[in-house]
Design a protein around this motif. Structure first.
Motif, mmCIF file in Angstrom:
data_model
loop_
_atom_site.group_PDB
_atom_site.id
_atom_site.type_symbol
_atom_site.label_atom_id
_atom_site.label_comp_id
_atom_site.label_asym_id
_atom_site.label_seq_id
_atom_site.Cartn_x
_atom_site.Cartn_y
_atom_site.Cartn_z
ATOM 1 N N PRO A 26 -8.689 6.671 -4.215
ATOM 2 C CA PRO A 26 -7.694 5.692 -3.780
ATOM 3 C C PRO A 26 -6.437 5.685 -4.657
ATOM 4 N N VAL A 27 -5.287 5.457 -4.023
ATOM 5 C CA VAL A 27 -4.020 5.442 -4.751
ATOM 6 C C VAL A 27 -3.456 4.014 -4.765
ATOM 7 N N HIS A 28 -3.390 3.425 -5.951
ATOM 8 C CA HIS A 28 -2.793 2.085 -6.111
ATOM 9 C C HIS A 28 -1.469 2.149 -6.847
ATOM 10 N N GLU A 29 -1.398 3.127 -7.757
ATOM 11 C CA GLU A 29 -0.210 3.294 -8.599
ATOM 12 C C GLU A 29 0.307 4.708 -8.396
ATOM 13 N N GLU A 30 1.541 4.920 -8.792
ATOM 14 C CA GLU A 30 2.103 6.253 -8.650
ATOM 15 C C GLU A 30 1.272 7.289 -9.409
ATOM 16 N N ARG A 31 0.759 6.899 -10.599
ATOM 17 C CA ARG A 31 0.033 7.894 -11.400
ATOM 18 C C ARG A 31 -1.230 8.386 -10.706
ATOM 19 N N ASP A 32 -1.751 7.564 -9.759
ATOM 20 C CA ASP A 32 -2.955 7.968 -9.031
ATOM 21 C C ASP A 32 -2.710 9.194 -8.155
ATOM 22 N N ILE A 33 -1.473 9.370 -7.706
ATOM 23 C CA ILE A 33 -1.165 10.557 -6.890
ATOM 24 C C ILE A 33 -1.322 11.814 -7.744
ATOM 25 N N TYR A 34 -0.794 11.747 -8.965
ATOM 26 C CA TYR A 34 -0.922 12.912 -9.866
ATOM 27 C C TYR A 34 -2.385 13.123 -10.247
ATOM 28 N N ALA A 75 -2.546 22.304 -0.032
ATOM 29 C CA ALA A 75 -3.590 23.238 -0.458
ATOM 30 C C ALA A 75 -4.961 22.558 -0.491
ATOM 31 N N ARG A 76 -4.967 21.218 -0.600
ATOM 32 C CA ARG A 76 -6.238 20.483 -0.581
ATOM 33 C C ARG A 76 -6.525 19.851 0.775
ATOM 34 N N GLY A 77 -5.680 20.165 1.742
ATOM 35 C CA GLY A 77 -5.880 19.599 3.078
ATOM 36 C C GLY A 77 -5.294 18.205 3.213
ATOM 37 N N TRP A 78 -4.357 17.839 2.327
ATOM 38 C CA TRP A 78 -3.733 16.513 2.409
ATOM 39 C C TRP A 78 -2.274 16.669 2.778
ATOM 40 N N SER A 79 -1.839 15.745 3.630
ATOM 41 C CA SER A 79 -0.418 15.745 3.960
ATOM 42 C C SER A 79 0.231 14.536 3.275
ATOM 43 N N LEU A 80 1.158 14.829 2.354
ATOM 44 C CA LEU A 80 1.794 13.771 1.548
ATOM 45 C C LEU A 80 3.171 13.460 2.107
ATOM 46 N N ASN A 81 3.450 12.187 2.371
ATOM 47 C CA ASN A 81 4.832 11.799 2.693
ATOM 48 C C ASN A 81 5.184 10.505 1.968
ATOM 49 N N GLU A 82 6.282 9.861 2.366
ATOM 50 C CA GLU A 82 6.721 8.685 1.613
ATOM 51 C C GLU A 82 5.863 7.446 1.838
ATOM 52 N N TYR A 83 4.863 7.534 2.779
ATOM 53 C CA TYR A 83 4.059 6.356 3.059
ATOM 54 C C TYR A 83 2.596 6.485 2.647
ATOM 55 N N ALA A 84 2.098 7.702 2.632
ATOM 56 C CA ALA A 84 0.648 7.858 2.448
ATOM 57 C C ALA A 84 0.262 9.318 2.244
ATOM 58 N N ILE A 85 -1.012 9.507 1.936
ATOM 59 C CA ILE A 85 -1.612 10.841 2.034
ATOM 60 C C ILE A 85 -2.531 10.807 3.262
ATOM 61 N N ARG A 107 4.175 18.340 -2.308
ATOM 62 C CA ARG A 107 3.627 18.397 -0.946
ATOM 63 C C ARG A 107 2.826 19.679 -0.746
ATOM 64 N N GLN A 108 3.315 20.787 -1.291
ATOM 65 C CA GLN A 108 2.579 22.057 -1.170
ATOM 66 C C GLN A 108 1.216 21.973 -1.860
ATOM 67 N N ARG A 109 1.205 21.364 -3.048
ATOM 68 C CA ARG A 109 -0.080 21.241 -3.773
ATOM 69 C C ARG A 109 -1.064 20.375 -2.997
ATOM 70 N N ALA A 149 0.831 -1.214 0.000
ATOM 71 C CA ALA A 149 0.000 0.000 0.000
ATOM 72 C C ALA A 149 0.863 1.260 0.000
ATOM 73 N N GLU A 150 2.013 1.181 0.638
ATOM 74 C CA GLU A 150 2.895 2.358 0.703
ATOM 75 C C GLU A 150 3.688 2.561 -0.589
ATOM 76 N N PHE A 151 3.798 1.484 -1.363
ATOM 77 C CA PHE A 151 4.721 1.497 -2.506
ATOM 78 C C PHE A 151 4.581 2.708 -3.428
ATOM 79 N N PRO A 152 3.354 3.057 -3.892
ATOM 80 C CA PRO A 152 3.277 4.200 -4.818
ATOM 81 C C PRO A 152 3.767 5.510 -4.206
#
Ligand code: DGT
Ligand code: CA
Ligand code: CA
Length: 462
Positions: free
Chosen positions: A294-302, A273-283, A268-270, A248-251
């Motif tokens: 939901p984020v399964h792949e890296e592209r889902d974050i974008y 701005a939406r109220g999400w905190s992004l780090n290396e494990y999760a949002i 992280r700044q972007r 689950a953390e991989f992406p």
């Protein structure tokens, strides 16, 4: 010993013989031998072990015996003896530009300079400038070279480390305890040089994956090892980091460890701005904020940020985030865009394959054209072509073109730019060529203005 190891021994023998002031032809033979071993298409170690190297161009009898000895015993008596005459650290001096074997030998003999640190000392304390041939100007240049060397000592060329990267990725993929695997960092971003390699794997058994990683034979030293991460080093001093995370953390980890750091900060700044905190494990979603899809792949974050996927090569925070938001990202050049290539040598000068072999290989790669640009006559050390041989090659190329279907050879030349900026062939012959690559191969030490005039004059050749 691998072919690479055997080539390295020949390279080092050449350097040591130069240090001893040996016959240049003998030195040349080892350099050529090293290149031949490096570029050999077959299994040269097996051939050497079986004593089946006769007739290979670039490997004479003496070198053949030495390859046999290395392939069967794993070392070379001749090299061991030669090497014992100098300290190991002396090889480092060959990486300092402005220092040739003669100067290195003198420094060693007169001032006991055995490595880069010693060199720096004798340049700074004035001892070096007293040696014959070492004026103040030379010493200033050497100190500049040392500074440059120190600054870039920990950088590795992407192409040089690619074999290690691929080998480690393959080993991790083969591990049954490993789910997903990627290489991250500057390597994934396709930087020309990298400081280290950053591997990422997902697993439910991180410790076992870490143990297997540090035990890989390419690594000779463990810098640090824990339950979910490790840092190791190859014999060439390349550091490799591995981080093991959950599936689950991989992406998130993939995105974070790919970087660049600047891109991560902007991402992280972007998110914030939406109220999400992004780090290396999760949002992590702050209270009251809308959760991301939901984020399964890296592209889902974008996608969560309303962006197109950003190719790693573009992640330097130089406008790629806005471009991804507005669907205006540039298309990257891909291998399939490569239709041909112009700077190629054949056995006519110092290439490893014949004209016919090069043409066939280019077609096998699916290329539409190939330009042949062998060296010109002033590059005698590379067996450069004179006018007669070049005209013969042009005729050969024109004749071969008659028979190709959907493929074309271009007749060119890598023409030496002479000291005064004139070219190595007269204009009539140059006009018979389809194109010209012009190169400076000698007299590298002209003052800046003179060198610039030289190049401009070459460029202005009609
Ligand atoms: P390199 O190794 O110098 O060629 O370049 P990178 O980009 O591979 O750098 P490295 O290995 O130090 O770190 C890998 C990635 O980890 C980097 O691209 C982004 C991420 N990273 C490292 N340190 C930081 C940091 O302090 N903040 C953030 N946001 N990301 C970091
Ligand atoms: Ca890195
Ligand atoms: Ca790293």
């Amino acid at each position: 010993m691998t072919a690479q190891d055997m080539a390295e021994v020949f390279h080092r023998i050449a350097l040591l013989l130069e240090l001893k002031g040996e016959n240049p032809f003998k030195v040349r033979a080892y350099k050529t031998g090293a290149e031949t071993v490096e570029n050999f298409a077959g299994d040269i170690v097996a051939l050497a072990a079986a004593n089946k190297l006769a007739g290979i161009k670039g490997i004479g009898e003496a070198l053949r015996d030495k390859l046999h000895e290395m392939a069967t015993t794993g070392k070379l008596e001749f090299y061991e003896k030669l090497k014992a005459e100098f300290p190991e650290s002396i090889f480092g001096l060959f990486d300092i530009s402005g220092l040739g074997p003669k100067k290195i030998a003198l420094l060693y003999k007169e001032l006991k300079v055995a490595g880069v640190a010693d060199l720096k000392r004798v340049c700074e304390n004035g001892e070096a400038s007293k040696l014959s041939g070492f004026g103040d100007k030379t010493v200033v240049k050497l100190l500049e070279s040392i500074a440059f060397h120190e600054q870039h000592a920990s950088e590795f060329r992407l192409g040089d480390v690619a074999p290690v990267a691929e080998q480690v990725i393959a080993a991790l993929r083969d591990n049954h305890k490993v789910g997903r695997v990627e290489i991250c960092g500057s390597y994934r971003r396709g930087k020309e040089t990298v400081h280290d390699l950053d591997f990422l794997a997902s697993s439910k058994h991180p410790q076992e994956v870490i143990d297997a990683f540090v035990a890989l034979p390419v690594f000779v030293h463990t810098i640090a090892k824990g339950g979910t991460k490790a840092s190791v080093r190859t014999k060439d001093g390349l550091q490799c980091d591995l981080r093991v995370v959950s599936n689950a953390e991989f992406p998130f980890a993939l995105n974070y460890f790919t970087g660049s750091k600047e891109h991560n900060v902007a991402m992280r700044q972007r998110c914030l701005a939406r109220g999400w905190s992004l780090n290396e494990y999760a949002i992590t979603v702050s209270e009251g904020a809308e959760p991301p899809p939901p984020v399964h792949e890296e592209r889902d974050i974008y996608r969560a940020l309303g962006m197109e996927f950003i190719e790693p090569e573009l992640r330097e925070n130089t406008g790629e985030l806005d471009a991804a938001l507005h669907n205006t990202l540039p298309r990257l050049v891909e291998l399939s865009n490569l239709r041909g290539t112009f700077h190629n040598h054949t056995t006519a000068s110092d290439g490893a394959a014949t004209l016919a072999q090069m043409a066939q290989a280019a077609q096998d790669l699916g290329l539409q054209y190939l330009g042949i640009a062998d060296h010109s006559k002033s590059s005698f050390q590379a067996n450069g072509l004179d006018a007669t041989r070049l005209r013969k090659q042009i005729a050969e190329i024109r004749a071969m073109n008659e028979d190709f279907d959907g493929f074309k050879l271009f007749a060119g030349s890598e023409v030496d730019i002479l000291k005064d900026g004139s070219l190595d062939f007269d204009d009539d012959l140059l006009a018979e060529l389809d194109y010209v690559v012009a190169s400076v191969h000698n007299v590298m030490n002209l003052p800046e203005a003179e060198m610039t005039t030289r190049i401009i004059k070459a460029i202005e050749n009609p």
